[in-house]
Design an enzyme around this catalytic site. Sequence first.
Site, PDB file in Angstrom:
ATOM      1  N   ARG A   1     -24.073  -1.480  58.376  1.00 42.86           N
ATOM      2  CA  ARG A   1     -24.033  -0.556  59.731  1.00 42.86           C
ATOM      3  C   ARG A   1     -22.860   0.102  59.703  1.00 42.86           C
ATOM      4  NH1 ARG A   1     -25.825  -5.060  63.879  1.00 42.86           N
ATOM      5  NH2 ARG A   1     -24.657  -6.315  62.433  1.00 42.86           N
TER       6      ARG A   1
ATOM      7  N   CYS B   1     -19.348  -2.608  65.501  1.00 46.63           N
ATOM      8  CA  CYS B   1     -18.511  -2.977  66.577  1.00 46.63           C
ATOM      9  C   CYS B   1     -17.751  -1.664  66.772  1.00 46.63           C
ATOM     10  CB  CYS B   1     -17.879  -4.210  66.504  1.00 46.63           C
ATOM     11  SG  CYS B   1     -18.684  -5.646  66.011  1.00 46.63           S
TER      12      CYS B   1
ATOM     13  N   ASP C   1     -34.840 -16.987  69.430  1.00 39.38           N
ATOM     14  CA  ASP C   1     -34.844 -15.655  69.105  1.00 39.38           C
ATOM     15  C   ASP C   1     -36.309 -15.433  69.121  1.00 39.38           C
ATOM     16  OD1 ASP C   1     -32.865 -14.051  67.152  1.00 39.38           O
ATOM     17  OD2 ASP C   1     -34.686 -13.038  67.438  1.00 39.38           O
TER      18      ASP C   1
ATOM     19  N   GLY D   1      -7.614   3.997  54.922  1.00 37.91           N
ATOM     20  CA  GLY D   1      -8.828   3.898  54.038  1.00 37.91           C
ATOM     21  C   GLY D   1      -9.687   5.063  54.575  1.00 37.91           C
TER      22      GLY D   1
ATOM     23  N   LYS E   1     -36.829 -15.171  61.344  1.00 38.22           N
ATOM     24  CA  LYS E   1     -35.388 -15.590  61.581  1.00 38.22           C
ATOM     25  C   LYS E   1     -35.543 -17.036  62.002  1.00 38.22           C
ATOM     26  CE  LYS E   1     -32.142 -11.921  63.187  1.00 38.22           C
ATOM     27  NZ  LYS E   1     -31.288 -11.751  64.080  1.00 38.22           N
TER      28      LYS E   1
ATOM     29  N   LEU F   1      -3.414  -2.297  59.600  1.00 36.93           N
ATOM     30  CA  LEU F   1      -2.569  -0.930  59.355  1.00 36.93           C
ATOM     31  C   LEU F   1      -2.987  -0.725  58.060  1.00 36.93           C
ATOM     32  CD1 LEU F   1       1.139  -1.396  60.347  1.00 36.93           C
ATOM     33  CD2 LEU F   1      -0.503   0.023  61.283  1.00 36.93           C
TER      34      LEU F   1
ATOM     35  N   LYS G   1     -19.514   1.587  67.652  1.00 39.37           N
ATOM     36  CA  LYS G   1     -20.214   1.661  68.978  1.00 39.37           C
ATOM     37  C   LYS G   1     -19.189   1.381  70.009  1.00 39.37           C
ATOM     38  CE  LYS G   1     -22.057  -2.675  69.546  1.00 39.37           C
ATOM     39  NZ  LYS G   1     -21.829  -3.236  70.815  1.00 39.37           N
TER      40      LYS G   1
HETATM   41  C1  UGA Z   1     -14.558  -6.395  64.999  1.00 38.86           C
HETATM   42  C2  UGA Z   1     -13.095  -7.126  65.442  1.00 38.86           C
HETATM   43  O1  UGA Z   1     -12.309  -7.187  64.536  1.00 38.86           O
HETATM   44  C3  UGA Z   1     -13.740  -8.355  66.007  1.00 38.86           C
HETATM   45  O2  UGA Z   1     -12.384  -9.016  66.731  1.00 38.86           O
HETATM   46  C4  UGA Z   1     -14.625  -8.349  67.110  1.00 38.86           C
HETATM   47  O3  UGA Z   1     -14.990  -9.412  67.607  1.00 38.86           O
HETATM   48  C5  UGA Z   1     -15.937  -7.711  66.342  1.00 38.86           C
HETATM   49  O4  UGA Z   1     -15.404  -6.362  65.863  1.00 38.86           O
HETATM   50  C6  UGA Z   1     -16.920  -7.504  67.530  1.00 38.86           C
HETATM   51  O5  UGA Z   1     -16.649  -6.709  68.383  1.00 38.86           O
HETATM   52  O6  UGA Z   1     -18.030  -8.244  67.369  1.00 38.86           O
HETATM   53  P1  UGA Z   1     -15.882  -6.714  62.613  1.00 38.86           P
HETATM   54  O7  UGA Z   1     -16.441  -5.342  62.812  1.00 38.86           O
HETATM   55  O8  UGA Z   1     -16.505  -7.628  61.992  1.00 38.86           O
HETATM   56  O9  UGA Z   1     -14.790  -7.113  63.839  1.00 38.86           O
HETATM   57  O10 UGA Z   1     -14.696  -6.079  61.340  1.00 38.86           O
HETATM   58  P2  UGA Z   1     -13.215  -5.663  61.125  1.00 38.86           P
HETATM   59  O11 UGA Z   1     -12.570  -6.661  60.277  1.00 38.86           O
HETATM   60  O12 UGA Z   1     -12.551  -5.638  62.514  1.00 38.86           O
HETATM   61  O13 UGA Z   1     -13.319  -4.388  60.439  1.00 38.86           O
HETATM   62  C7  UGA Z   1     -13.677  -3.377  61.024  1.00 38.86           C
HETATM   63  C8  UGA Z   1     -13.670  -1.939  60.179  1.00 38.86           C
HETATM   64  O14 UGA Z   1     -12.276  -1.709  60.367  1.00 38.86           O
HETATM   65  C9  UGA Z   1     -14.065  -2.092  58.830  1.00 38.86           C
HETATM   66  O15 UGA Z   1     -14.653  -0.949  58.251  1.00 38.86           O
HETATM   67  C10 UGA Z   1     -12.815  -2.259  58.170  1.00 38.86           C
HETATM   68  O16 UGA Z   1     -12.688  -1.883  56.741  1.00 38.86           O
HETATM   69  C11 UGA Z   1     -12.087  -1.430  58.926  1.00 38.86           C
HETATM   70  N1  UGA Z   1     -10.442  -1.612  58.925  1.00 38.86           N
HETATM   71  C12 UGA Z   1      -9.745  -3.029  59.291  1.00 38.86           C
HETATM   72  C13 UGA Z   1      -9.627  -0.638  58.267  1.00 38.86           C
HETATM   73  O17 UGA Z   1      -9.889   0.386  57.653  1.00 38.86           O
HETATM   74  N2  UGA Z   1      -8.277  -0.941  58.153  1.00 38.86           N
HETATM   75  C14 UGA Z   1      -7.835  -2.118  58.632  1.00 38.86           C
HETATM   76  O18 UGA Z   1      -6.473  -1.986  58.371  1.00 38.86           O
HETATM   77  C15 UGA Z   1      -8.633  -3.115  59.123  1.00 38.86           C
END
Ligand code: UGA
Length: 439
Positions: free
Chosen positions: A328, A261, A30, A254, A35, A251, A264
């Site tokens: 973020r 992720c 890095d 919220g 870090k 599902l 973006k």
């Molecule tokens: C997401 C994907 O789930 C991963 O598979 C992927 O690798 C990652 O992005 C990435 O591209 O690096 P992440 O952003 O860490 O992972 O978090 P998630 O658990 O997917 O949640 C994302 C958002 O969706 C959160 O704000 C969460 O509160 C919301 N969410 C999730 C809901 O509102 N309802 C749900 O049923 C699930």
Amino acid sequence: MKIAVAGTGYVGLVTGTCLAEAGHTVTCVDKDELKIAMLKKAQSPIYEPGLEEKIVLAQRANRLNFTLDYQKAYAQADVIIVGVATPENEDGSANLQALYTVCKQIADTIETPTLVVVKSTVPVGTNDKIANYFDRLLGNRKNLIEVASNPEFLSQGTALRDTLCAERIVIGTEGGYAEKILKTMYEPFGQPILAMNRRSAEMVKYASNDFLALKISFVNDIANLCEVVGADIEEVTRGMGTDSRIGSQFLSPGIGYGGSCFPKDTKALHWLAEEEGYTLRTIQATIDVNEKQRFKLIQAARKDISSFAGKKIAILGATFKPGTDDLREAPSIPNIRLLLNEGADVHIYDPVGMINLASIFGDAITYGDSVEAVLQDADACFIFTEWKEFKAMDLKSFQQMREARVYDGRNCFPLAAAKEAQILYYSIGRQKIGGHVFA
Ligand code: UGA
């Protein structure tokens, strides 16, 4: 295998640590001195449950090193995994500057045949462009490098489990030795490997993230309709989710998706499609629904509270989801800004996000050290993150508020419990409990 990893964010650090645990010799690189200094002392710069313990073990086994010196790390590596950030440009496209900088460093450094594996999320066609870039830089030494796409599917908060027990590993190659090397590298994980071409692998990543985001926006859209027609979204999703074609995951209704992720990657794929003259209408709708969904709680509260000016507002949870300190694109942030703009006295508690919050809001808000501290004498409470600690709380605690008005953006409590606790309780896609209190 001798592996170098460029970038020690979630993707690079977790991948590097897991590959070291699997028996490879890994050097993580890095440019951020702080870090690397922390990592050398086995301190993780990111909050990820279980990660520090694994770093310690891999370092003790002498299989995991951290360095600022990319030349030393890349020169003799069999594989260089690139996991640098690809943030969003103003127009929604992906910013690939860091990726190209690392590629230039690799081309300037390598001495032996090396497989460059792109783990960063990149627009379809980027791996091909990178391969051409290497060809140009290396000239008659171009056979030294092959490029493969290997998108990452880990989620923050469960990153280790997602990596060590992945449902699939996707590798995108264009012939040569890349596929064979990647299969050998991942062999210790014993997970199914799906091999395809580079463009398809790149698309799998966007299509997967955007489909999950679409699922969330769809359920939020239905939840909003449930409120209007008197249905209960929790019952509706229970009924839908048991159909294995639909599935019960992602599902949960919220206040919308956040994080580094989904926001973006939905914009990046939409932008990419527009560039090609195609409008991805499902993704446009996903983005639009999510934008509006973030303000559902404040909208609901306005029906009970005439003005936020001078009101003590308690906020429980700020991170974009539980299990992370990451803020973020967290829906809490624009809501806090709005409350502050309207003159509210904002008191907040988040189990792990407080340091990051302070770097955004400074002394504009009050940081409580417990749920009780922020609830005391508050006029309203907003819940933005479903931390376990909140879901397990005794709802009678809300009685310490001046007015027990709770607006829950993550449906933490059963309606029956809210009724019994005699609070005003608004949640997403369900019947509102308690009367209309206009203050
Ligand atoms: C997401 C994907 O789930 C991963 O598979 C992927 O690798 C990652 O992005 C990435 O591209 O690096 P992440 O952003 O860490 O992972 O978090 P998630 O658990 O997917 O949640 C994302 C958002 O969706 C959160 O704000 C969460 O509160 C919301 N969410 C999730 C809901 O509102 N309802 C749900 O049923 C699930």
